[in-house]
Motif scaffolding. Structure first.
Motif, PDB file in Angstrom:
ATOM      1  N   ILE A  34       1.429 -76.436 -10.447  1.00  0.00           N
ATOM      2  CA  ILE A  34       0.541 -77.290 -11.408  1.00  0.00           C
ATOM      3  C   ILE A  34      -0.146 -76.347 -12.089  1.00  0.00           C
ATOM      4  O   ILE A  34      -1.056 -75.583 -11.635  1.00  0.00           O
ATOM      5  CB  ILE A  34      -0.448 -78.318 -10.497  1.00  0.00           C
ATOM      6  CG1 ILE A  34       0.597 -79.028  -9.577  1.00  0.00           C
ATOM      7  CG2 ILE A  34      -1.307 -79.058 -11.567  1.00  0.00           C
ATOM      8  CD1 ILE A  34       1.467 -79.997 -10.113  1.00  0.00           C
ATOM      9  N   LYS A  35       0.180 -76.022 -13.337  1.00  0.00           N
ATOM     10  CA  LYS A  35      -0.544 -75.268 -14.297  1.00  0.00           C
ATOM     11  C   LYS A  35      -1.913 -75.852 -14.776  1.00  0.00           C
ATOM     12  O   LYS A  35      -2.903 -74.941 -14.923  1.00  0.00           O
ATOM     13  CB  LYS A  35       0.193 -75.168 -15.659  1.00  0.00           C
ATOM     14  CG  LYS A  35       1.808 -74.343 -15.203  1.00  0.00           C
ATOM     15  CD  LYS A  35       1.732 -73.126 -15.281  1.00  0.00           C
ATOM     16  CE  LYS A  35       2.885 -72.323 -15.104  1.00  0.00           C
ATOM     17  NZ  LYS A  35       3.072 -70.966 -15.396  1.00  0.00           N
ATOM     18  N   ASN A  36      -2.122 -76.933 -15.258  1.00  0.00           N
ATOM     19  CA  ASN A  36      -3.457 -77.579 -15.596  1.00  0.00           C
ATOM     20  C   ASN A  36      -3.665 -78.747 -14.844  1.00  0.00           C
ATOM     21  O   ASN A  36      -3.113 -79.518 -14.383  1.00  0.00           O
ATOM     22  CB  ASN A  36      -3.290 -78.356 -17.084  1.00  0.00           C
ATOM     23  CG  ASN A  36      -3.072 -77.167 -18.060  1.00  0.00           C
ATOM     24  OD1 ASN A  36      -3.547 -76.178 -17.804  1.00  0.00           O
ATOM     25  ND2 ASN A  36      -1.894 -77.602 -18.549  1.00  0.00           N
ATOM     26  N   ALA A  37      -4.962 -78.506 -13.890  1.00  0.00           N
ATOM     27  CA  ALA A  37      -5.183 -79.307 -12.851  1.00  0.00           C
ATOM     28  C   ALA A  37      -6.449 -79.982 -12.754  1.00  0.00           C
ATOM     29  O   ALA A  37      -7.513 -79.631 -11.912  1.00  0.00           O
ATOM     30  CB  ALA A  37      -4.968 -78.562 -11.324  1.00  0.00           C
ATOM     31  N   GLU A  38      -6.739 -80.825 -13.825  1.00  0.00           N
ATOM     32  CA  GLU A  38      -8.301 -81.196 -13.925  1.00  0.00           C
ATOM     33  C   GLU A  38      -8.173 -82.701 -12.993  1.00  0.00           C
ATOM     34  O   GLU A  38      -7.581 -83.601 -13.670  1.00  0.00           O
ATOM     35  CB  GLU A  38      -8.474 -81.532 -15.281  1.00  0.00           C
ATOM     36  CG  GLU A  38     -10.038 -81.214 -15.411  1.00  0.00           C
ATOM     37  CD  GLU A  38     -10.520 -80.950 -17.037  1.00  0.00           C
ATOM     38  OE1 GLU A  38     -11.240 -82.002 -17.398  1.00  0.00           O
ATOM     39  OE2 GLU A  38     -10.052 -80.263 -17.777  1.00  0.00           O
ATOM     40  N   ASN A  39      -8.735 -82.870 -12.092  1.00  0.00           N
ATOM     41  CA  ASN A  39      -8.993 -83.956 -11.343  1.00  0.00           C
ATOM     42  C   ASN A  39      -7.376 -84.550 -10.806  1.00  0.00           C
ATOM     43  O   ASN A  39      -7.304 -85.688 -10.908  1.00  0.00           O
ATOM     44  CB  ASN A  39      -9.466 -85.387 -12.029  1.00  0.00           C
ATOM     45  CG  ASN A  39     -11.146 -84.955 -12.730  1.00  0.00           C
ATOM     46  OD1 ASN A  39     -11.705 -84.284 -11.443  1.00  0.00           O
ATOM     47  ND2 ASN A  39     -11.411 -85.026 -13.785  1.00  0.00           N
ATOM     48  N   VAL A  40      -6.621 -83.704 -10.382  1.00  0.00           N
ATOM     49  CA  VAL A  40      -5.338 -84.071  -9.873  1.00  0.00           C
ATOM     50  C   VAL A  40      -5.560 -83.941  -8.272  1.00  0.00           C
ATOM     51  O   VAL A  40      -5.828 -83.071  -7.731  1.00  0.00           O
ATOM     52  CB  VAL A  40      -4.427 -82.856 -10.638  1.00  0.00           C
ATOM     53  CG1 VAL A  40      -2.968 -83.150  -9.653  1.00  0.00           C
ATOM     54  CG2 VAL A  40      -4.423 -82.874 -11.843  1.00  0.00           C
ATOM     55  N   ILE A  41      -4.787 -85.015  -7.804  1.00  0.00           N
ATOM     56  CA  ILE A  41      -4.434 -85.662  -6.359  1.00  0.00           C
ATOM     57  C   ILE A  41      -3.346 -85.642  -6.067  1.00  0.00           C
ATOM     58  O   ILE A  41      -2.424 -86.257  -6.700  1.00  0.00           O
ATOM     59  CB  ILE A  41      -5.466 -86.917  -5.988  1.00  0.00           C
ATOM     60  CG1 ILE A  41      -6.941 -86.746  -6.403  1.00  0.00           C
ATOM     61  CG2 ILE A  41      -5.493 -86.942  -4.591  1.00  0.00           C
ATOM     62  CD1 ILE A  41      -7.937 -86.159  -5.692  1.00  0.00           C
ATOM     63  N   ALA A  42      -2.538 -85.149  -4.950  1.00  0.00           N
ATOM     64  CA  ALA A  42      -1.397 -85.081  -4.482  1.00  0.00           C
ATOM     65  C   ALA A  42      -1.364 -86.036  -3.384  1.00  0.00           C
ATOM     66  O   ALA A  42      -2.142 -86.377  -2.508  1.00  0.00           O
ATOM     67  CB  ALA A  42      -0.725 -83.892  -4.498  1.00  0.00           C
ATOM     68  N   SER A  43       0.016 -86.279  -3.038  1.00  0.00           N
ATOM     69  CA  SER A  43       0.220 -87.249  -1.986  1.00  0.00           C
ATOM     70  C   SER A  43       0.192 -86.478  -0.651  1.00  0.00           C
ATOM     71  O   SER A  43       0.169 -85.108  -0.647  1.00  0.00           O
ATOM     72  CB  SER A  43       1.651 -87.612  -1.822  1.00  0.00           C
ATOM     73  OG  SER A  43       2.073 -88.137  -0.736  1.00  0.00           O
ATOM     74  N   THR A  44      -0.322 -87.025   0.451  1.00  0.00           N
ATOM     75  CA  THR A  44      -0.278 -86.609   1.853  1.00  0.00           C
ATOM     76  C   THR A  44       0.964 -85.918   2.361  1.00  0.00           C
ATOM     77  O   THR A  44       1.342 -85.557   3.399  1.00  0.00           O
ATOM     78  CB  THR A  44      -0.899 -87.219   2.918  1.00  0.00           C
ATOM     79  OG1 THR A  44      -0.206 -88.645   2.895  1.00  0.00           O
ATOM     80  CG2 THR A  44      -2.430 -87.502   2.823  1.00  0.00           C
ATOM     81  N   GLY A  45       2.264 -86.462   1.591  1.00  0.00           N
ATOM     82  CA  GLY A  45       3.582 -85.982   1.826  1.00  0.00           C
ATOM     83  C   GLY A  45       3.690 -84.795   1.290  1.00  0.00           C
ATOM     84  O   GLY A  45       4.948 -84.366   0.983  1.00  0.00           O
ATOM     85  N   THR A  46       2.858 -84.056   0.657  1.00  0.00           N
ATOM     86  CA  THR A  46       3.077 -82.737   0.142  1.00  0.00           C
ATOM     87  C   THR A  46       2.132 -81.650   0.952  1.00  0.00           C
ATOM     88  O   THR A  46       1.132 -81.948   1.378  1.00  0.00           O
ATOM     89  CB  THR A  46       2.611 -82.681  -1.291  1.00  0.00           C
ATOM     90  OG1 THR A  46       1.277 -82.943  -1.748  1.00  0.00           O
ATOM     91  CG2 THR A  46       3.489 -83.736  -2.033  1.00  0.00           C
ATOM     92  N   ALA A  47       2.652 -80.309   0.863  1.00  0.00           N
ATOM     93  CA  ALA A  47       1.908 -79.255   1.138  1.00  0.00           C
ATOM     94  C   ALA A  47       1.315 -78.806  -0.249  1.00  0.00           C
ATOM     95  O   ALA A  47       2.064 -78.465  -1.280  1.00  0.00           O
ATOM     96  CB  ALA A  47       2.385 -78.301   1.823  1.00  0.00           C
ATOM     97  N   VAL A  48      -0.188 -78.586  -0.397  1.00  0.00           N
ATOM     98  CA  VAL A  48      -0.696 -77.868  -1.722  1.00  0.00           C
ATOM     99  C   VAL A  48      -1.301 -76.665  -1.250  1.00  0.00           C
ATOM    100  O   VAL A  48      -1.854 -76.465  -0.282  1.00  0.00           O
ATOM    101  CB  VAL A  48      -1.713 -78.835  -2.110  1.00  0.00           C
ATOM    102  CG1 VAL A  48      -2.490 -78.185  -3.193  1.00  0.00           C
ATOM    103  CG2 VAL A  48      -1.494 -80.341  -2.399  1.00  0.00           C
ATOM    104  N   LEU A  49      -0.833 -75.678  -1.854  1.00  0.00           N
ATOM    105  CA  LEU A  49      -1.066 -74.019  -1.697  1.00  0.00           C
ATOM    106  C   LEU A  49      -1.814 -73.587  -2.671  1.00  0.00           C
ATOM    107  O   LEU A  49      -1.322 -73.465  -3.881  1.00  0.00           O
ATOM    108  CB  LEU A  49       0.120 -73.461  -1.259  1.00  0.00           C
ATOM    109  CG  LEU A  49       1.249 -74.031  -0.155  1.00  0.00           C
ATOM    110  CD1 LEU A  49       2.368 -73.302  -0.315  1.00  0.00           C
ATOM    111  CD2 LEU A  49       0.527 -73.856   1.036  1.00  0.00           C
ATOM    112  N   ASP A  50      -2.870 -72.986  -2.509  1.00  0.00           N
ATOM    113  CA  ASP A  50      -3.762 -72.187  -3.344  1.00  0.00           C
ATOM    114  C   ASP A  50      -3.401 -70.823  -2.976  1.00  0.00           C
ATOM    115  O   ASP A  50      -3.817 -70.393  -2.101  1.00  0.00           O
ATOM    116  CB  ASP A  50      -5.157 -72.815  -3.403  1.00  0.00           C
ATOM    117  CG  ASP A  50      -5.083 -74.013  -3.942  1.00  0.00           C
ATOM    118  OD1 ASP A  50      -4.362 -74.312  -5.085  1.00  0.00           O
ATOM    119  OD2 ASP A  50      -5.703 -74.750  -3.449  1.00  0.00           O
ATOM    120  N   VAL A  51      -2.626 -70.035  -3.862  1.00  0.00           N
ATOM    121  CA  VAL A  51      -2.267 -68.460  -3.529  1.00  0.00           C
ATOM    122  C   VAL A  51      -3.622 -67.531  -3.580  1.00  0.00           C
ATOM    123  O   VAL A  51      -4.544 -67.783  -4.737  1.00  0.00           O
ATOM    124  CB  VAL A  51      -1.413 -68.183  -4.510  1.00  0.00           C
ATOM    125  CG1 VAL A  51      -0.895 -66.737  -4.130  1.00  0.00           C
ATOM    126  CG2 VAL A  51      -0.142 -69.037  -4.272  1.00  0.00           C
TER     127      VAL A  51
END
Length: 140
Positions: A34-51
């Motif tokens: 996700i390059k631009n993420a202003e107020n972005v929410i993802a599903s709990t069916g995903t893993a979100v990783l911040d490197v």
């Protein structure tokens, strides 16, 4: 949605350059940066990783397309209708990380190759459509 208004199944907060990996059927490799993420929410069916700082996020992203990660997922998946891994499985996956300079070079190369692959896929689709039109004109 804002986080407070999002449904209960959308609880993963996404930041700029977050890696989002589908946990369900990971062998489909539905992974994105996700390059631009202003107020972005993802599903709990995903893993979100911040490197973490000191690692190239593109290098880390491309490591999830490896055969090694696929085999790891096969060992960890649970369920038959919707085979899935967990965020903990993703967190526990170990990635070989060379120097940051090598990570950046590999990240550049792999990102360029992925872009070229996407362009070629689009071109093949376009050529197939042209071929269908020509066949229809000749034999239609």
């Amino acid at each position: 949605y804002t986080f407070k208004d999002a449904p209960s199944r959308a609880r993963r907060i996404v930041s700029k350059n977050s890696l989002v990996l589908s946990l369900v059927r990971p062998y489909f490799k539905a992974f994105v940066i996700i390059k631009n993420a202003e107020n972005v929410i993802a599903s709990t069916g995903t893993a979100v990783l911040d490197v973490k700082k000191g690692y190239d996020f593109r290098y880390i992203f491309h490591s999830f397309f490896s055969k090694r990660f696929g085999l790891y997922c096969e060992q960890k998946m649970n369920g038959t209708n919707y085979p899935a891994i967990t965020p903990t499985d993703v967190k526990n996956y170990e990635i070989f990380t060379p120097s940051i300079e090598e990570q950046v070079r590999a990240g550049d190369l792999l990102s360029n190759l992925m872009e070229i692959k996407g362009d070629l896929i689009c071109e093949v689709r376009r050529l197939k459509e042209i071929m269908k039109e020509i066949i229809n004109q000749i034999f239609g």
